[in-house]
Design a protein around this motif. Structure first.
Motif, PDB file in Angstrom:
ATOM      1  N   LYS A 138      -0.348 -47.781   1.959  1.00 35.12           N
ATOM      2  CA  LYS A 138      -1.466 -48.564   2.489  1.00 35.12           C
ATOM      3  C   LYS A 138      -2.381 -47.684   3.339  1.00 35.12           C
ATOM      4  O   LYS A 138      -3.618 -47.781   3.257  1.00 35.12           O
ATOM      5  N   ASP A 139      -1.784 -46.820   4.166  1.00 33.38           N
ATOM      6  CA  ASP A 139      -2.575 -45.924   5.016  1.00 33.38           C
ATOM      7  C   ASP A 139      -3.412 -44.970   4.162  1.00 33.38           C
ATOM      8  O   ASP A 139      -4.609 -44.761   4.440  1.00 33.38           O
ATOM      9  N   THR A 142      -6.202 -46.913   2.396  1.00 33.85           N
ATOM     10  CA  THR A 142      -7.219 -47.329   3.359  1.00 33.85           C
ATOM     11  C   THR A 142      -8.173 -46.178   3.665  1.00 33.85           C
ATOM     12  O   THR A 142      -9.394 -46.371   3.790  1.00 33.85           O
ATOM     13  N   ARG A 143      -7.622 -44.960   3.769  1.00 34.58           N
ATOM     14  CA  ARG A 143      -8.466 -43.787   3.980  1.00 34.58           C
ATOM     15  C   ARG A 143      -9.407 -43.570   2.799  1.00 34.58           C
ATOM     16  O   ARG A 143     -10.595 -43.296   2.975  1.00 34.58           O
ATOM     17  N   LYS A 145     -10.485 -45.862   0.733  1.00 31.71           N
ATOM     18  CA  LYS A 145     -11.462 -46.936   0.763  1.00 31.71           C
ATOM     19  C   LYS A 145     -12.550 -46.650   1.793  1.00 31.71           C
ATOM     20  O   LYS A 145     -13.751 -46.847   1.532  1.00 31.71           O
ATOM     21  N   ARG A 146     -12.142 -46.161   2.955  1.00 31.01           N
ATOM     22  CA  ARG A 146     -13.091 -45.866   4.028  1.00 31.01           C
ATOM     23  C   ARG A 146     -14.037 -44.735   3.626  1.00 31.01           C
ATOM     24  O   ARG A 146     -15.209 -44.719   4.027  1.00 31.01           O
ATOM     25  N   LYS A 153      -9.777 -53.922  -3.824  1.00 32.24           N
ATOM     26  CA  LYS A 153      -9.063 -54.145  -2.569  1.00 32.24           C
ATOM     27  C   LYS A 153      -7.860 -53.214  -2.441  1.00 32.24           C
ATOM     28  O   LYS A 153      -7.181 -52.921  -3.426  1.00 32.24           O
ATOM     29  N   VAL A 154      -7.605 -52.771  -1.218  1.00 29.09           N
ATOM     30  CA  VAL A 154      -6.441 -51.926  -0.947  1.00 29.09           C
ATOM     31  C   VAL A 154      -5.160 -52.658  -1.330  1.00 29.09           C
ATOM     32  O   VAL A 154      -4.255 -52.093  -1.952  1.00 29.09           O
ATOM     33  N   ARG A 155      -5.089 -53.955  -0.979  1.00 30.39           N
ATOM     34  CA  ARG A 155      -3.888 -54.748  -1.270  1.00 30.39           C
ATOM     35  C   ARG A 155      -3.570 -54.765  -2.763  1.00 30.39           C
ATOM     36  O   ARG A 155      -2.421 -54.603  -3.176  1.00 30.39           O
ATOM     37  N   ASN A 173       3.639 -56.528   4.654  1.00 30.63           N
ATOM     38  CA  ASN A 173       2.517 -56.364   5.572  1.00 30.63           C
ATOM     39  C   ASN A 173       2.781 -57.077   6.898  1.00 30.63           C
ATOM     40  O   ASN A 173       2.441 -56.569   7.973  1.00 30.63           O
TER      41      ASN A 173
END
Length: 452
Positions: A138-139, A142-143, A145-146, A153-155, A173
């Motif tokens: 997830k981390d 997320t990076r 995605k950012r 979606k990350v999920r 989560n």
């Protein structure tokens, strides 16, 4: 649930993905391969069986590496590398060089995702590894995605890579965001299960919600502070959801009830408990609604919150919560621990059956209790999101499997958990009569052990 359904569920495999980029297989000396620090989320564990398989059959699947500095960094295959290094130390020089797939590096984040992808489907994971893997992936996503390198979606991407249902991802989560590091460490060490951590997360969410609600409605100056609640008197009674008054008489019971309580304390399922406590009795009987006759004409009803004792002509009854039943038995000197000491045992070690009788009934009963109560022994096997059922299992001697079915719907509704157990043989036929209750599984395990 039919055995066919279990077989189908067991055959479901999560999706796998092949690392992107051009690939080639090359024999690389072990000393050129560096371990990946990102692989700390996985535990190498026992590799004796893997070593023996490699010794007999060689390395069946190449390792995955990327070019790094003056050598190569491992992406997938740390257990194989560890096994081969140990074989080399033992004098087996065949494994000083290993077949490796050389994958192009796509950058730090993508390399980390590739490592997780390689490990996620390679072997069974512990509950602690599942959480650590989820958090790391997830981390990383997320990076991405950012930085604008991930669409969607990350999920959804986490679920795709790890082969998770949305419900399983939501539970992971919740644990990740709402459990403290101590709870996560307990999960990593196998001292609690994934569902234990999830319940802890739900409790923390509820406490936070209550605190927020309280902050919205502050106490006015004219209001008097609430007095602390008084400890309940032992003569008081509470009313259960079954509309039964649970008389909490902990120090004195009628003579006939004394005799019946002593019988109950000697029953196999009580003897199999790791300790005679109200908490263990609650856990064991969380979904029980049953009873049976007692010697002398009496009768006992077992319910999730406690028990009801009736005399021979059914004109009298004594009703206890499990906690008060334990206190009453201790007060009367009939609890299992007190009776064991009265019979000459003075310590927990003395309660064990001598090793010269490994197949004695008491030994098997103790083994059954240990298997059921040990949180570390259970492994998450199947998450069935459509019906909100989760299945845990652990292997039994002789090739059979002990299964535990947890009904999430009832847990989310704050009802007594509808947990069921089954012993399923190698051909997926039932040893138990279908799915049985926690109250029954100890004796079923003993029957199975005695046959083995």
């Amino acid at each position: 649930m039919s055995t066919g359904l279990i077989s189908d569920l067991l055959n479901i495999q999560p999706q796998t993905s092949t690392p992107a980029g051009s690939m080639q297989v090359k024999m690389l000396p072990c000393e050129y391969i560096m371990r990946n620090p990102d692989n700390k989320i996985y535990v190498v564990g026992d590799i004796d069986k893997l070593k023996e398989d490699i010794r007999l059959n060689g390395v069946r699947q190449p390792l995955e590496v990327i070019r790094w500095a003056n050598g190569y960094k491992l992406i997938g295959g740390e257990r194989r590398l560890t096994a081969c290094e140990e074989l080399a130390k033992e004098g087996d020089t065949r494994f000083s060089s290993l077949p490796c797939i050389i994958v192009e590096s796509k950058g730090e984040v993508d390399d980390r995702i590739a490592l997780i992808t390689a490990n996620a489907t390679a072997r069974d994971l512990t509950d602690g590894e599942r959480l650590a893997q989820y958090e790391a992936l997830k981390d990383a996503l997320t990076r991405k995605k950012r930085e604008g390198h991930l669409e969607g979606k990350v999920r959804d991407e986490v679920c795709r890579i790890l082969g998770l249902s949305t419900g399983a991802a939501a539970r992971l989560n919740a644990i990740s965001e709402n459990c403290d590091e101590e709870t996560k460490q307990f999960l990593h060490d196998g001292e609690i299960s994934l569902m234990d951590a999830y319940r802890n997360a739900q409790n923390n969410i509820e406490k936070r919600r209550q605190a927020e609600e309280k902050a919205k409605d502050p106490v006015t100056v004219s209001e008097k502070p609430a007095l602390p609640p008084k400890a309940p008197m032992k003569s008081t009674a509470t009313t259960s959801e079954d509309c039964v008054d649970w008389h909490q008489t902990a120090t004195k019971i009628p003579g006939w009830a004394y005799q019946y309580a002593e019988q109950i304390c000697s029953e196999d399922w009580i003897q199999a408990l790791p300790a005679f406590t109200g908490e263990n009795l609650l856990d064991c009987c969380e979904n029980v609604h049953s009873g049976h006759p007692l010697t002398g004409g009496g009768y006992v009803n077992y319910l999730p919150i406690g028990l009801v004792l009736r005399n021979a002509d059914r004109t009298q009854k004594v009703i206890f919560t499990w906690h008060w039943f334990v206190e009453a038995c201790d007060a009367c000197g009939i609890s299992p621990e007190i009776m064991a000491q009265a019979n000459g045992s003075t310590s927990a070690e003395n309660l064990k059956v001598p090793e010269s009788k490994p197949h004695g009934h008491n030994t098997l009963l103790a083994l059954a209790g240990k298997m059921l109560s040990s949180k570390a022994a259970w492994y998450l096997a199947i998450d069935e999101p459509n019906f909100k059922l989760i299945y845990y299992n652990q292997k039994l001697p002789g090739g059979a499997t002990l299964w535990k079915q947890v009904d999430i719907t009832r847990e989310e509704a704050n009802k007594c958990g509808d947990t069921r157990y089954a012993i399923i043989l190698q051909d997926y036929s039932f040893f138990t009569t279908g799915w049985v209750r926690a109250f029954e599984i100890s004796s079923e395990l003993v029957k199975y052990f005695e046959l083995k």
